[in-house]
Design a protein around this motif. Structure first.
Motif, PDB file in Angstrom:
ATOM      1  N   THR A  90       0.751   4.936 -17.763  1.00 24.02           N
ATOM      2  CA  THR A  90      -0.485   4.142 -17.856  1.00 24.02           C
ATOM      3  C   THR A  90      -0.574   3.156 -16.704  1.00 24.02           C
ATOM      4  O   THR A  90      -1.642   3.005 -16.079  1.00 24.02           O
ATOM      5  CB  THR A  90      -0.512   3.389 -19.201  1.00 24.02           C
ATOM      6  N   VAL A  91       0.556   2.472 -16.418  1.00 27.31           N
ATOM      7  CA  VAL A  91       0.572   1.523 -15.294  1.00 27.31           C
ATOM      8  C   VAL A  91       0.322   2.250 -13.980  1.00 27.31           C
ATOM      9  O   VAL A  91      -0.436   1.780 -13.120  1.00 27.31           O
ATOM     10  CB  VAL A  91       1.919   0.766 -15.261  1.00 27.31           C
ATOM     11  N   MET A  92       0.979   3.426 -13.852  1.00 27.28           N
ATOM     12  CA  MET A  92       0.807   4.184 -12.606  1.00 27.28           C
ATOM     13  C   MET A  92      -0.635   4.656 -12.453  1.00 27.28           C
ATOM     14  O   MET A  92      -1.178   4.674 -11.334  1.00 27.28           O
ATOM     15  CB  MET A  92       1.759   5.378 -12.578  1.00 27.28           C
ATOM     16  N   ALA A  93      -1.287   5.031 -13.526  1.00 25.94           N
ATOM     17  CA  ALA A  93      -2.688   5.441 -13.451  1.00 25.94           C
ATOM     18  C   ALA A  93      -3.558   4.281 -13.008  1.00 25.94           C
ATOM     19  O   ALA A  93      -4.486   4.450 -12.193  1.00 25.94           O
ATOM     20  CB  ALA A  93      -3.147   5.955 -14.812  1.00 25.94           C
ATOM     21  N   SER A  94      -3.250   3.080 -13.530  1.00 17.59           N
ATOM     22  CA  SER A  94      -4.005   1.891 -13.107  1.00 17.59           C
ATOM     23  C   SER A  94      -3.774   1.590 -11.632  1.00 17.59           C
ATOM     24  O   SER A  94      -4.718   1.282 -10.882  1.00 17.59           O
ATOM     25  CB  SER A  94      -3.587   0.692 -13.962  1.00 17.59           C
ATOM     26  N   LEU A  95      -2.508   1.693 -11.210  1.00 13.74           N
ATOM     27  CA  LEU A  95      -2.197   1.462  -9.797  1.00 13.74           C
ATOM     28  C   LEU A  95      -2.873   2.495  -8.904  1.00 13.74           C
ATOM     29  O   LEU A  95      -3.333   2.175  -7.794  1.00 13.74           O
ATOM     30  CB  LEU A  95      -0.679   1.495  -9.587  1.00 13.74           C
ATOM     31  N   ARG A 117      -5.711   3.938  -9.467  1.00 19.39           N
ATOM     32  CA  ARG A 117      -7.122   3.558  -9.340  1.00 19.39           C
ATOM     33  C   ARG A 117      -7.284   2.393  -8.360  1.00 19.39           C
ATOM     34  O   ARG A 117      -8.223   2.385  -7.541  1.00 19.39           O
ATOM     35  CB  ARG A 117      -7.684   3.188 -10.715  1.00 19.39           C
ATOM     36  N   GLU A 118      -6.373   1.429  -8.418  1.00 18.17           N
ATOM     37  CA  GLU A 118      -6.427   0.315  -7.464  1.00 18.17           C
ATOM     38  C   GLU A 118      -6.194   0.821  -6.039  1.00 18.17           C
ATOM     39  O   GLU A 118      -6.835   0.342  -5.078  1.00 18.17           O
ATOM     40  CB  GLU A 118      -5.378  -0.734  -7.832  1.00 18.17           C
ATOM     41  N   LEU A 119      -5.251   1.786  -5.906  1.00 17.92           N
ATOM     42  CA  LEU A 119      -4.988   2.354  -4.585  1.00 17.92           C
ATOM     43  C   LEU A 119      -6.234   3.037  -4.042  1.00 17.92           C
ATOM     44  O   LEU A 119      -6.581   2.888  -2.854  1.00 17.92           O
ATOM     45  CB  LEU A 119      -3.830   3.349  -4.681  1.00 17.92           C
ATOM     46  N   GLU A 120      -6.898   3.777  -4.897  1.00 17.66           N
ATOM     47  CA  GLU A 120      -8.127   4.454  -4.472  1.00 17.66           C
ATOM     48  C   GLU A 120      -9.195   3.450  -4.048  1.00 17.66           C
ATOM     49  O   GLU A 120      -9.891   3.651  -3.034  1.00 17.66           O
ATOM     50  CB  GLU A 120      -8.638   5.327  -5.617  1.00 17.66           C
ATOM     51  N   THR A 121      -9.292   2.344  -4.760  1.00 20.83           N
ATOM     52  CA  THR A 121     -10.261   1.292  -4.406  1.00 20.83           C
ATOM     53  C   THR A 121      -9.919   0.676  -3.053  1.00 20.83           C
ATOM     54  O   THR A 121     -10.801   0.465  -2.200  1.00 20.83           O
ATOM     55  CB  THR A 121     -10.276   0.208  -5.484  1.00 20.83           C
ATOM     56  N   LEU A 122      -8.633   0.374  -2.840  1.00 17.79           N
ATOM     57  CA  LEU A 122      -8.204  -0.195  -1.567  1.00 17.79           C
ATOM     58  C   LEU A 122      -8.465   0.760  -0.414  1.00 17.79           C
ATOM     59  O   LEU A 122      -8.860   0.347   0.693  1.00 17.79           O
ATOM     60  CB  LEU A 122      -6.715  -0.556  -1.629  1.00 17.79           C
ATOM     61  N   GLN A 123      -8.234   2.062  -0.657  1.00 18.97           N
ATOM     62  CA  GLN A 123      -8.490   3.050   0.393  1.00 18.97           C
ATOM     63  C   GLN A 123      -9.967   3.072   0.764  1.00 18.97           C
ATOM     64  O   GLN A 123     -10.329   3.162   1.952  1.00 18.97           O
ATOM     65  CB  GLN A 123      -8.023   4.444  -0.077  1.00 18.97           C
ATOM     66  N   LYS A 124     -10.827   2.964  -0.231  1.00 22.67           N
ATOM     67  CA  LYS A 124     -12.268   2.929   0.053  1.00 22.67           C
ATOM     68  C   LYS A 124     -12.651   1.656   0.796  1.00 22.67           C
ATOM     69  O   LYS A 124     -13.454   1.693   1.749  1.00 22.67           O
ATOM     70  CB  LYS A 124     -13.046   3.019  -1.264  1.00 22.67           C
ATOM     71  N   ARG A 125     -12.063   0.510   0.382  1.00 18.65           N
ATOM     72  CA  ARG A 125     -12.368  -0.753   1.046  1.00 18.65           C
ATOM     73  C   ARG A 125     -11.898  -0.727   2.500  1.00 18.65           C
ATOM     74  O   ARG A 125     -12.587  -1.206   3.401  1.00 18.65           O
ATOM     75  CB  ARG A 125     -11.707  -1.891   0.288  1.00 18.65           C
ATOM     76  N   ILE A 129       3.597   2.375  -6.742  1.00 20.20           N
ATOM     77  CA  ILE A 129       3.374   3.681  -7.382  1.00 20.20           C
ATOM     78  C   ILE A 129       4.609   4.560  -7.254  1.00 20.20           C
ATOM     79  O   ILE A 129       5.011   5.249  -8.200  1.00 20.20           O
ATOM     80  CB  ILE A 129       2.148   4.374  -6.766  1.00 20.20           C
ATOM     81  N   SER A 130       5.232   4.519  -6.067  1.00 18.90           N
ATOM     82  CA  SER A 130       6.450   5.303  -5.863  1.00 18.90           C
ATOM     83  C   SER A 130       7.559   4.849  -6.817  1.00 18.90           C
ATOM     84  O   SER A 130       8.295   5.673  -7.365  1.00 18.90           O
ATOM     85  CB  SER A 130       6.912   5.166  -4.419  1.00 18.90           C
ATOM     86  N   GLU A 131       7.652   3.528  -7.015  1.00 17.88           N
ATOM     87  CA  GLU A 131       8.650   3.008  -7.941  1.00 17.88           C
ATOM     88  C   GLU A 131       8.379   3.486  -9.367  1.00 17.88           C
ATOM     89  O   GLU A 131       9.303   3.830 -10.108  1.00 17.88           O
ATOM     90  CB  GLU A 131       8.668   1.483  -7.890  1.00 17.88           C
ATOM     91  N   LYS A 132       7.111   3.494  -9.759  1.00 15.66           N
ATOM     92  CA  LYS A 132       6.765   3.971 -11.111  1.00 15.66           C
ATOM     93  C   LYS A 132       7.077   5.453 -11.271  1.00 15.66           C
ATOM     94  O   LYS A 132       7.564   5.889 -12.319  1.00 15.66           O
ATOM     95  CB  LYS A 132       5.280   3.714 -11.388  1.00 15.66           C
ATOM     96  N   GLN A 133       6.810   6.234 -10.239  1.00 22.38           N
ATOM     97  CA  GLN A 133       7.126   7.658 -10.298  1.00 22.38           C
ATOM     98  C   GLN A 133       8.635   7.871 -10.440  1.00 22.38           C
ATOM     99  O   GLN A 133       9.076   8.738 -11.204  1.00 22.38           O
ATOM    100  CB  GLN A 133       6.605   8.358  -9.039  1.00 22.38           C
TER     101      GLN A 133
END
Length: 281
Positions: free
Chosen positions: A110-115, A117-125, A171-175
Motif C-alpha cells: 500500500t505504501v509502495m503504491a502511494s509512493l 503515485r507520488e513518483l508519477e506526479t513528480l515525473q509529470k511536474r 520505492i526500491s527500499e519498499k520492494q
C-alpha cells in the motif's frame, strides 16, 4: 422236562445274544475340550465360576488385577490430550505468523503504491518544468523574460529531480522489504516440522493406548462357547503368566464314546446299531 426245555431255551437265547452282541469294558467318554489360558502376565483377582458349572458363551469367568494397566491408559490419554493441545497451539502460531507476514506485505505494498503515485506526479511536474525551461530559452533570447526567471525553473527541475531520486530510493527500499517478507514464508517449514514431530508422537501414543486397551481386555477371561467347566487351574490371588492354563471347558452337546473292539467281533458292529452304555460314576 419243562424245566429242561426252559433251560435249553434260555441257554439258546443267551448264547445267541452273546454271540451277536459285543461287550467292551474299557470304553471312555470323550469330548472337544477347550483350554483357556492367560493372555498377559498378572495376578488373578477373582474367579467367577467353579468346576462343574455350566456357562453361556460370553460369560465372565475370571478377572485379573488391572489397576496398573488402567492407570497407564489414563496417563497415556493425558499425554495424548497434551500433545493434541500442543499441536493446536503450533498450528495457531503458524496461522498468526502467516497473517502477520501478509499484513506487513499488504502494508508495504500500500505504501509502495502511494509512493508510485507520488513518483508519477513528480515525473509529470519535472516534465512540465523542463518543457517550460526549454520554452523560456527562446523567450530569453528575445528578452521577453529575464534570465533569473529561467534560472528559477532550472532550480525547480533540479529540486524535482532530487525528489524523484529520493522517491525512487524509497520505492526500491519498499520492494526490497516486500521481497524479504515474502522470503520469510520459508520459516513456515519450521512450524510444519514441529507439527510433524508432534503428529508422530500422537501416532505413537495412539498405538500404545490401543496396545494397553488390548492388554486390559485380556485381563477379563470370557467363555468362548456354551460349555461346562471341567477344571479351574488357578485360585484368586495367584500370579499367572502369559500362556498359563486357567480353565478347561467342554461342549456338553458334543460328546462321544470311544471303545476298542476286538478284530474278531467287528463283524457284529454296524452303523446305526443301538448301544447300551453303563457309567460307573
Amino acid at each position: 422236562m419243562a424245566v429242561t426245555v426252559g433251560l435249553v431255551a434260555f441257554g439258546v437265547v443267551e448264547g445267541l445274544y452273546w454271540w451277536r452282541h459285543v461287550t467292551v469294558t474299557s470304553a471312555w467318554l470323550d469330548a472337544d475340550f477347550t483350554v483357556l489360558g492367560s493372555g498377559v502376565n498378572g495376578r488373578i483377582q477373582r474367579i467367577e465360576v467353579k468346576k462343574g458349572d455350566a456357562v453361556k458363551a460370553g460369560r465372565l469367568l475370571a478377572t485379573m488385577d488391572s489397576e496398573i494397566v488402567e492407570l497407564n491408559i489414563t496417563s497415556l490419554e493425558a499425554d495424548l490430550e497434551q500433545a493434541r493441545a500442543q499441536k493446536a497451539l503450533v498450528e495457531s502460531e503458524l496461522v498468526a505468523f502467516r497473517q502477520d507476514i501478509q499484513d506487513q506485505i499488504d502494508t508495504q505494498e500500500t505504501v509502495m503504491a502511494s509512493l508510485s503515485r507520488e513518483l508519477e506526479t513528480l515525473q509529470k511536474r519535472r516534465a512540465i518544468a523542463q518543457a517550460t525551461m526549454e520554452r523560456n530559452a527562446g523567450l530569453i533570447q528575445r528578452n521577453v523574460i529575464s534570465r533569473q526567471t529561467n534560472d528559477n525553473y532550472r532550480d525547480r527541475v533540479l529540486e524535482i529531480t532530487s525528489d524523484l531520486r529520493e522517491m525512487e530510493t524509497r520505492i526500491s527500499e519498499k520492494q526490497r522489504k516486500i521481497a524479504e517478507l515474502k522470503g520469510r514464508t520459508i520459516e513456515e517449514s519450521i512450524y510444519r516440522s514441529r507439527i510433524e514431530v508432534i503428529d508422530r508422537g500422537i501416532r505413537k501414543l495412539d498405538v500404545r493406548i490401543r496396545q494397553s486397551r488390548r492388554e486390559l481386555a485380556k485381563m477379563h477371561i470370557y467363555a468362548p462357547l456354551d460349555a461346562v467347566v471341567n477344571e479351574v487351574y488357578v485360585n484368586a490371588g495367584a500370579y499367572a503368566e502369559d500362556g498359563d492354563r486357567v480353565f478347561l471347558l467342554h461342549d456338553p452337546t458334543n460328546l462321544w464314546i470311544e471303545a476298542p473292539v476286538d478284530d474278531s467281533e467287528v463283524r457284529h458292529i454296524s452303523v446305526g446299531q443301538p448301544v447300551d452304555i453303563d457309567i460307573e460314576a
